[in-house]
Design a protein around this motif. Structure first.
Motif, PDB file in Angstrom:
ATOM      1  N   PRO A   1       0.832  -1.207   0.000  1.00  0.00           N
ATOM      2  CA  PRO A   1       0.000   0.000   0.000  1.00  0.00           C
ATOM      3  C   PRO A   1       0.864   1.255   0.000  1.00  0.00           C
ATOM      4  CG  PRO A   1      -0.137  -1.167   2.094  1.00  0.00           C
ATOM      5  CD  PRO A   1       0.589  -2.062   1.161  1.00  0.00           C
TER       6      PRO A   1
ATOM      7  N   ARG B   1      -4.097   7.058   2.444  1.00  0.00           N
ATOM      8  CA  ARG B   1      -3.722   5.738   1.979  1.00  0.00           C
ATOM      9  C   ARG B   1      -4.479   5.500   0.670  1.00  0.00           C
ATOM     10  NH1 ARG B   1      -1.300   1.447   4.452  1.00  0.00           N
ATOM     11  NH2 ARG B   1       0.210   3.109   4.767  1.00  0.00           N
TER      12      ARG B   1
ATOM     13  N   VAL C   1      -6.096   3.589  -2.675  1.00  0.00           N
ATOM     14  CA  VAL C   1      -6.831   2.349  -2.902  1.00  0.00           C
ATOM     15  C   VAL C   1      -6.363   1.728  -4.208  1.00  0.00           C
ATOM     16  CG1 VAL C   1      -9.140   1.324  -3.153  1.00  0.00           C
ATOM     17  CG2 VAL C   1      -8.814   3.344  -1.716  1.00  0.00           C
ATOM     18  N   LYS C   2      -6.158   0.413  -4.196  1.00  0.00           N
ATOM     19  CA  LYS C   2      -5.709  -0.281  -5.403  1.00  0.00           C
ATOM     20  C   LYS C   2      -6.916  -0.790  -6.204  1.00  0.00           C
ATOM     21  CE  LYS C   2      -1.298  -1.608  -3.443  1.00  0.00           C
ATOM     22  NZ  LYS C   2      -0.536  -0.568  -4.156  1.00  0.00           N
TER      23      LYS C   2
ATOM     24  N   ASP D   1      -3.246   2.685  -8.406  1.00  0.00           N
ATOM     25  CA  ASP D   1      -3.533   3.319  -7.116  1.00  0.00           C
ATOM     26  C   ASP D   1      -4.286   4.626  -7.319  1.00  0.00           C
ATOM     27  OD1 ASP D   1      -1.953   1.808  -4.860  1.00  0.00           O
ATOM     28  OD2 ASP D   1      -0.675   1.808  -6.632  1.00  0.00           O
TER      29      ASP D   1
ATOM     30  N   CYS E   1      -6.216   7.926  -5.223  1.00  0.00           N
ATOM     31  CA  CYS E   1      -6.448   8.626  -3.962  1.00  0.00           C
ATOM     32  C   CYS E   1      -7.892   9.117  -3.930  1.00  0.00           C
ATOM     33  CB  CYS E   1      -5.492   9.814  -3.814  1.00  0.00           C
ATOM     34  SG  CYS E   1      -5.868  10.804  -2.355  1.00  0.00           S
ATOM     35  N   GLU E   2      -8.627   8.635  -2.936  1.00  0.00           N
ATOM     36  CA  GLU E   2     -10.037   9.025  -2.817  1.00  0.00           C
ATOM     37  C   GLU E   2     -10.166  10.461  -2.310  1.00  0.00           C
ATOM     38  OE1 GLU E   2     -12.483   5.351  -2.308  1.00  0.00           O
ATOM     39  OE2 GLU E   2     -11.493   5.994  -4.158  1.00  0.00           O
TER      40      GLU E   2
ATOM     41  N   GLN F   1     -14.779  -3.171 -11.111  1.00  0.00           N
ATOM     42  CA  GLN F   1     -14.034  -4.008 -10.172  1.00  0.00           C
ATOM     43  C   GLN F   1     -14.648  -5.407 -10.035  1.00  0.00           C
ATOM     44  OE1 GLN F   1     -10.922  -3.225  -8.814  1.00  0.00           O
ATOM     45  NE2 GLN F   1     -11.282  -1.777 -10.469  1.00  0.00           N
TER      46      GLN F   1
END
Ligand SMILES: [Zn+2]
Ligand SMILES: [Zn+2]
Length: 183
Positions: A67, A76, A78-79, A91, A93-94, A127
């Motif tokens: 991560p 952090r 998300v993948k 990756d 970033c939210e 997904q």
């Protein structure tokens, strides 16, 4: 801004595509694309992103990694699975909607014309499909290791043939029963 992987290496602003700026890590070759930049580029290029042909060369992709934290807002990330035959993750970033791509991932996405689909890749619909794809691939690997590639191909062919028959049940019964005339 420093590389989220190499930590102490500073990212350098580069032109990833015409009108698309990324921040490139000179050490690991990763690219940071700001969310707003990507959307702006998508709008400009839209659906008429010409399908271009790229030389088939094997791209060296980094191992699916640990991560990582957003280089801008420290979230952090998300993948997200790419799927469609590509087995790496992107990756996202939210927080600031930025995108981190490891070395050569942009090029690999471009080869499949998926580089303008990152917005779709970050949806649960995509997904779910990508996860199904991975499960199917894993199952295939299990069957191949159990039956051998040749027999697996053959049994798949037989199964496909059975599926086209209206008397499939009867044929199956014959296949699985011991030969009554030879008993
Ligand atoms: Zn780096
Ligand atoms: Zn962020």
């Amino acid at each position: 801004m420093n590389c989220p992987l190499c930590k102490s290496t500073e990212l350098v602003s580069t032109e990833l595509e015409s009108n698309l700026t990324s921040f490139n890590c000179p050490e690991c070759g990763g690219n940071w694309i700001r969310g707003a930049e990507y959307w702006k580029w998508l709008e400009q290029n839209g659906s008429d992103l010409a399908e271009r042909l790229y030389e088939e060369e094997s791209l060296h992709l980094a191992e699916p990694g640990k991560p990582i934290d957003c280089p801008e807002c420290r979230f952090r990330m998300v993948k997200f699975l790419v799927g469609r035959g590509l087995d790496f993750t992107v990756d996202h970033c939210e927080g600031c909607k930025g995108i981190w791509l490891d070395r050569n991932e942009w090029e690999a996405l471009k080869k499949r014309n998926l580089h303008d689909d990152l917005n779709s890749i970050f949806t649960s619909f995509w997904q779910t499909g990508a996860q199904r794809e991975i499960r199917k691939k894993k199952l295939e690997e299990i069957y191949i290791s159990r039956f051998g590639a040749e027999d697996y191909a053959e049994i798949k062919r037989v199964r496909w043939w059975l599926d086209t028959k209206t008397n499939k049940e009867e044929l199956l019964a014959f296949l699985t029963d011991r030969d009554p005339f030879n008993a």
